[in-house]
Design an enzyme around this catalytic site. Sequence first.
Site, PDB file in Angstrom:
ATOM      1  N   GLY A 179      31.337   5.122  37.180  1.00  0.00           N
ATOM      2  CA  GLY A 179      29.892   5.103  36.993  1.00  0.00           C
ATOM      3  C   GLY A 179      29.499   4.590  35.622  1.00  0.00           C
ATOM      4  O   GLY A 179      29.770   3.447  35.251  1.00  0.00           O
ATOM      5  N   HIS A 204      25.468   9.123  45.559  1.00  0.00           N
ATOM      6  CA  HIS A 204      24.795  10.276  44.963  1.00  0.00           C
ATOM      7  C   HIS A 204      23.277  10.103  44.950  1.00  0.00           C
ATOM      8  O   HIS A 204      22.565  10.918  44.339  1.00  0.00           O
ATOM      9  CB  HIS A 204      25.291  10.500  43.533  1.00  0.00           C
ATOM     10  CG  HIS A 204      26.759  10.732  43.417  1.00  0.00           C
ATOM     11  ND1 HIS A 204      27.463  11.529  44.301  1.00  0.00           N
ATOM     12  CD2 HIS A 204      27.683  10.269  42.535  1.00  0.00           C
ATOM     13  CE1 HIS A 204      28.740  11.555  43.969  1.00  0.00           C
ATOM     14  NE2 HIS A 204      28.901  10.781  42.904  1.00  0.00           N
ATOM     15  N   PRO A 256      30.260   5.012  41.985  1.00  0.00           N
ATOM     16  CA  PRO A 256      29.918   5.829  43.148  1.00  0.00           C
ATOM     17  C   PRO A 256      28.438   6.150  43.285  1.00  0.00           C
ATOM     18  O   PRO A 256      28.033   6.906  44.169  1.00  0.00           O
ATOM     19  CB  PRO A 256      30.692   7.115  42.858  1.00  0.00           C
ATOM     20  CG  PRO A 256      30.608   7.242  41.367  1.00  0.00           C
ATOM     21  CD  PRO A 256      30.681   5.825  40.835  1.00  0.00           C
ATOM     22  N   GLU A 257      27.591   5.575  42.438  1.00  0.00           N
ATOM     23  CA  GLU A 257      26.219   6.050  42.301  1.00  0.00           C
ATOM     24  C   GLU A 257      25.423   6.092  43.599  1.00  0.00           C
ATOM     25  O   GLU A 257      24.700   7.064  43.866  1.00  0.00           O
ATOM     26  CB  GLU A 257      25.456   5.177  41.269  1.00  0.00           C
ATOM     27  CG  GLU A 257      25.797   5.481  39.826  1.00  0.00           C
ATOM     28  CD  GLU A 257      26.968   4.677  39.316  1.00  0.00           C
ATOM     29  OE1 GLU A 257      27.140   4.573  38.092  1.00  0.00           O
ATOM     30  OE2 GLU A 257      27.733   4.128  40.136  1.00  0.00           O
ATOM     31  N   LEU A 258      25.506   5.048  44.430  1.00  0.00           N
ATOM     32  CA  LEU A 258      24.693   5.039  45.642  1.00  0.00           C
ATOM     33  C   LEU A 258      24.966   6.248  46.522  1.00  0.00           C
ATOM     34  O   LEU A 258      24.052   6.783  47.167  1.00  0.00           O
ATOM     35  CB  LEU A 258      24.928   3.749  46.446  1.00  0.00           C
ATOM     36  CG  LEU A 258      24.277   2.472  45.936  1.00  0.00           C
ATOM     37  CD1 LEU A 258      24.531   1.332  46.908  1.00  0.00           C
ATOM     38  CD2 LEU A 258      22.779   2.651  45.736  1.00  0.00           C
TER      39      LEU A 258
END
Length: 267
Positions: free
Chosen positions: A107, A134, A130-132
């Site tokens: 990230g 979350h 991995p943001e999407l």
Amino acid sequence: MNESKVLYERRGNLALLTLNDPGRRNALSREIVRGLSGALDKASNEGVRAVVIAGSGPAFCAGANIDDLRDGWMESPHPDEDPAVMFKRIAEFDRPVVAAVHGAAVGGGMELTLACDLVVAAESAWFFMPELGHGVIPNTGLALLSRVVGLRRASELILTRRRVSAEESLDIGLVNRVVHGDKVVDAALSLAEQIVESVPPGALKAAKLNLHAHAAIDWNRVLKSPLDVPKQEWKEGLTAFNEKRAPEYGRFWEDTKHQIKGANLDS
């Protein structure tokens, strides 16, 4: 007295900045963001020729501090504590900045490497956005990743959220060199020294200035883009992460279907 979350060390003409929160895998927190910005100020005031950024403990940087994100960091960060402002400062720093990456660069940690001019990675390094998943977006990554690896590959890495090994990162141009794990900081320092030992500061500054001018980034868009994400989505994503459960995004997709149906009826 608490130890600083960013350590500053002179190595001759160079400055070594070390993220120092190993218990949280050096996750970007307000304190680390302030510390990095202050360290860059110190490096500039001391007239260092180049900067190397490394991490202590088992990871380079495991992304943003989730507690800070859930506390409204995305909505109205103070400029001194805004990661995107810090990334911009690194990208526009008038001396070379080299990342020395071992373990996870996740990230915001991966975004930190993208803001640097060059990246030296240990064989153990891996990269991941991995943001999407979350319910948030890698706002600086969206701006910087495609200019490093190309639009198609950037789209894949951001949308699929798959992990990239050090070996693949070298193949796609995400990093410049891969070395044995215990050599990564020394290799980054050596690369930085190699760059600055036989060039004058004005030409170096001009080279960086024009490299960035030819690949211009809309930093105002970067700073504003977190607000494009609906608050209820990122609240659910971050709460689910904190509670160690799968997020429940189905209702948001249903809401979208109802909005489309309503729009069709009105037309």
